[in-house]
Design a protein around this motif. Structure first.
Motif, PDB file in Angstrom:
ATOM      1  N   ASN A  86       4.504   5.066  -1.554  1.00 59.15           N
ATOM      2  CA  ASN A  86       3.512   5.980  -1.226  1.00 59.15           C
ATOM      3  C   ASN A  86       2.996   6.006  -3.091  1.00 59.15           C
ATOM      4  OD1 ASN A  86       4.342   7.223   0.706  1.00 59.15           O
ATOM      5  ND2 ASN A  86       6.347   8.438  -1.015  1.00 59.15           N
ATOM      6  N   GLU A  87       2.763   4.840  -3.347  1.00 52.46           N
ATOM      7  CA  GLU A  87       1.047   3.915  -4.291  1.00 52.46           C
ATOM      8  C   GLU A  87       1.376   2.107  -4.453  1.00 52.46           C
ATOM      9  OE1 GLU A  87       4.138   5.283  -8.654  1.00 52.46           O
ATOM     10  OE2 GLU A  87       4.796   6.733  -7.541  1.00 52.46           O
ATOM     11  N   LYS A  88       2.311   1.976  -3.354  1.00 49.09           N
ATOM     12  CA  LYS A  88       1.609   0.702  -3.980  1.00 49.09           C
ATOM     13  C   LYS A  88       2.145  -0.768  -3.628  1.00 49.09           C
ATOM     14  CE  LYS A  88       2.300  -1.131  -8.343  1.00 49.09           C
ATOM     15  NZ  LYS A  88       1.687  -2.064  -9.487  1.00 49.09           N
ATOM     16  N   ILE A  89       1.483  -1.909  -3.016  1.00 49.51           N
ATOM     17  CA  ILE A  89       1.544  -2.310  -1.860  1.00 49.51           C
ATOM     18  C   ILE A  89       0.789  -3.596  -2.731  1.00 49.51           C
ATOM     19  CG2 ILE A  89       1.851  -3.228   0.335  1.00 49.51           C
ATOM     20  CD1 ILE A  89       2.083  -0.629   1.478  1.00 49.51           C
ATOM     21  N   VAL A  90       1.440  -4.972  -2.349  1.00 50.75           N
ATOM     22  CA  VAL A  90       0.876  -5.429  -2.804  1.00 50.75           C
ATOM     23  C   VAL A  90       1.591  -6.737  -2.352  1.00 50.75           C
ATOM     24  CG1 VAL A  90       0.999  -7.421  -5.411  1.00 50.75           C
ATOM     25  CG2 VAL A  90       0.889  -5.595  -5.889  1.00 50.75           C
ATOM     26  N   PHE A  91       0.454  -7.995  -2.353  1.00 52.16           N
ATOM     27  CA  PHE A  91       0.918  -9.010  -1.370  1.00 52.16           C
ATOM     28  C   PHE A  91       0.430 -10.139  -1.398  1.00 52.16           C
ATOM     29  CE2 PHE A  91      -2.102  -6.011   1.234  1.00 52.16           C
ATOM     30  CZ  PHE A  91      -2.820  -6.718   1.258  1.00 52.16           C
ATOM     31  N   PHE A 113      -2.161   3.966  -3.854  1.00 53.00           N
ATOM     32  CA  PHE A 113      -2.376   5.583  -3.000  1.00 53.00           C
ATOM     33  C   PHE A 113      -1.999   5.923  -4.517  1.00 53.00           C
ATOM     34  CE2 PHE A 113      -0.337   2.387  -0.746  1.00 53.00           C
ATOM     35  CZ  PHE A 113      -1.502   2.211   0.675  1.00 53.00           C
ATOM     36  N   ALA A 114      -3.514   7.779  -4.167  1.00 48.51           N
ATOM     37  CA  ALA A 114      -2.732   8.720  -5.729  1.00 48.51           C
ATOM     38  C   ALA A 114      -3.693   9.826  -5.445  1.00 48.51           C
ATOM     39  CB  ALA A 114      -3.357   7.938  -7.198  1.00 48.51           C
ATOM     40  N   ASP A 115      -2.815  10.836  -5.483  1.00 47.97           N
ATOM     41  CA  ASP A 115      -2.988  12.143  -6.080  1.00 47.97           C
ATOM     42  C   ASP A 115      -4.547  12.611  -6.086  1.00 47.97           C
ATOM     43  OD1 ASP A 115      -1.131  12.453  -3.637  1.00 47.97           O
ATOM     44  OD2 ASP A 115       0.400  13.358  -4.936  1.00 47.97           O
ATOM     45  N   GLU A 116      -6.020  13.270  -5.739  1.00 52.39           N
ATOM     46  CA  GLU A 116      -5.894  13.614  -6.117  1.00 52.39           C
ATOM     47  C   GLU A 116      -7.538  14.173  -5.998  1.00 52.39           C
ATOM     48  OE1 GLU A 116     -11.129  11.546  -7.505  1.00 52.39           O
ATOM     49  OE2 GLU A 116      -9.002  10.312  -7.563  1.00 52.39           O
ATOM     50  N   GLY A 117      -7.104  15.342  -5.783  1.00 57.11           N
ATOM     51  CA  GLY A 117      -8.053  17.081  -5.797  1.00 57.11           C
ATOM     52  C   GLY A 117      -7.572  17.130  -3.626  1.00 57.11           C
ATOM     53  N   GLY A 118      -6.266  17.196  -3.572  1.00 56.06           N
ATOM     54  CA  GLY A 118      -5.807  17.410  -2.253  1.00 56.06           C
ATOM     55  C   GLY A 118      -5.940  16.058  -1.383  1.00 56.06           C
ATOM     56  N   LYS A 119      -6.645  14.662  -2.014  1.00 57.99           N
ATOM     57  CA  LYS A 119      -6.655  13.775  -1.069  1.00 57.99           C
ATOM     58  C   LYS A 119      -6.539  12.580  -1.758  1.00 57.99           C
ATOM     59  CE  LYS A 119     -11.031  15.441   0.045  1.00 57.99           C
ATOM     60  NZ  LYS A 119     -12.762  15.385   0.459  1.00 57.99           N
ATOM     61  N   THR A 120      -7.094  11.438  -1.653  1.00 59.48           N
ATOM     62  CA  THR A 120      -6.164  10.450  -1.528  1.00 59.48           C
ATOM     63  C   THR A 120      -7.164   9.241  -2.371  1.00 59.48           C
ATOM     64  OG1 THR A 120      -3.993  10.744  -0.583  1.00 59.48           O
ATOM     65  CG2 THR A 120      -4.376   8.384  -1.548  1.00 59.48           C
ATOM     66  N   ARG A 121      -6.917   8.769  -4.203  1.00 60.50           N
ATOM     67  CA  ARG A 121      -8.134   8.105  -4.388  1.00 60.50           C
ATOM     68  C   ARG A 121      -6.498   6.686  -3.726  1.00 60.50           C
ATOM     69  NH1 ARG A 121     -11.937   6.963  -6.116  1.00 60.50           N
ATOM     70  NH2 ARG A 121     -12.438   8.689  -6.507  1.00 60.50           N
ATOM     71  N   TYR A 122      -7.418   5.944  -2.934  1.00 66.05           N
ATOM     72  CA  TYR A 122      -7.247   3.989  -1.912  1.00 66.05           C
ATOM     73  C   TYR A 122      -7.861   3.878  -3.119  1.00 66.05           C
ATOM     74  CZ  TYR A 122      -6.538   1.298   1.993  1.00 66.05           C
ATOM     75  OH  TYR A 122      -6.236   0.296   2.365  1.00 66.05           O
ATOM     76  N   ARG A 123      -6.939   2.696  -3.694  1.00 67.18           N
ATOM     77  CA  ARG A 123      -8.343   1.422  -4.407  1.00 67.18           C
ATOM     78  C   ARG A 123      -7.337   0.406  -2.851  1.00 67.18           C
ATOM     79  NH1 ARG A 123     -11.176   0.651  -8.990  1.00 67.18           N
ATOM     80  NH2 ARG A 123     -10.770  -1.629 -10.286  1.00 67.18           N
ATOM     81  N   ALA A 124      -7.738  -1.275  -2.720  1.00 70.00           N
ATOM     82  CA  ALA A 124      -7.955  -2.121  -2.455  1.00 70.00           C
ATOM     83  C   ALA A 124      -8.774  -3.174  -3.233  1.00 70.00           C
ATOM     84  CB  ALA A 124      -8.232  -1.690  -1.043  1.00 70.00           C
TER      85      ALA A 124
END
Length: 160
Positions: A86-91, A113-124
């Motif tokens: 639920n936090e990180k995937i590295v490939f 993937f990080a919680d942010e204001g009831g949503k998810t900060r998604y960073r690729a």
């Protein structure tokens, strides 16, 4: 005396997609780790993904074929380097199954993937071996393609 590694300019080798997705990170992570869902979100339509085999753990394989609308096929083989539920995937595609070096190494990708204001900060983040490889990936449509994939991922997460 040992050689000291030189710090590189990350902007010369990295491409980043940073989005706030309206879905819980647990659902987004679940979709990333369930290969049976990849055909529904992993490629911008009308491209598809097939023959998905993943073993989501450090050293586990990642294997699939991306198929183009005109019948093109692009096999992708790699391994997972790090998995934090639920936090990180590295490939990476630098190695294939059983840590065999790849002849087509292109990048290391980190998805967080990080919680942010009831949503998810998604960073690729896609880190490439060279500025030329980064430029090639950007020219292939990294921002548009990975952005579409994030939107498709978010939509599917809302349905599960």
């Amino acid at each position: 005396m040992s050689a000291q590694p030189q710090k590189t300019d990350d902007t010369a080798t990295e491409l980043v997609l940073d989005r706030l997705l309206d879905a819980p990170r647990e659902k987004l992570f679940k979709l990333w780790t369930d290969g049976s869902t990849y055909p529904n979100w992993f490629c911008p339509k009308p491209w598809t993904v097939a023959d998905v085999e993943i073993d989501v753990r450090p050293g586990g394989k990642s294997q699939f074929v991306i198929k183009g609308p005109e019948g093109q096929e692009f096999p992708n083989r790699g391994i997972f380097l790090e998995v934090v539920p639920n936090e990180k995937i590295v490939f990476t595609d630098a190695f294939v199954d059983a840590w065999t070096p790849s002849s087509r190494a292109f990048m290391v990708a980190t998805v967080t993937f990080a919680d942010e204001g009831g949503k998810t900060r998604y960073r690729a983040t896609a880190r490439h071996w060279s500025p030329d490889a980064r430029a090639e990936h950007e020219k292939m449509g990294f921002h548009e393609g990975w952005g579409i994939v994030a939107t498709q991922l978010e939509a599917l997460a809302k349905k599960i």
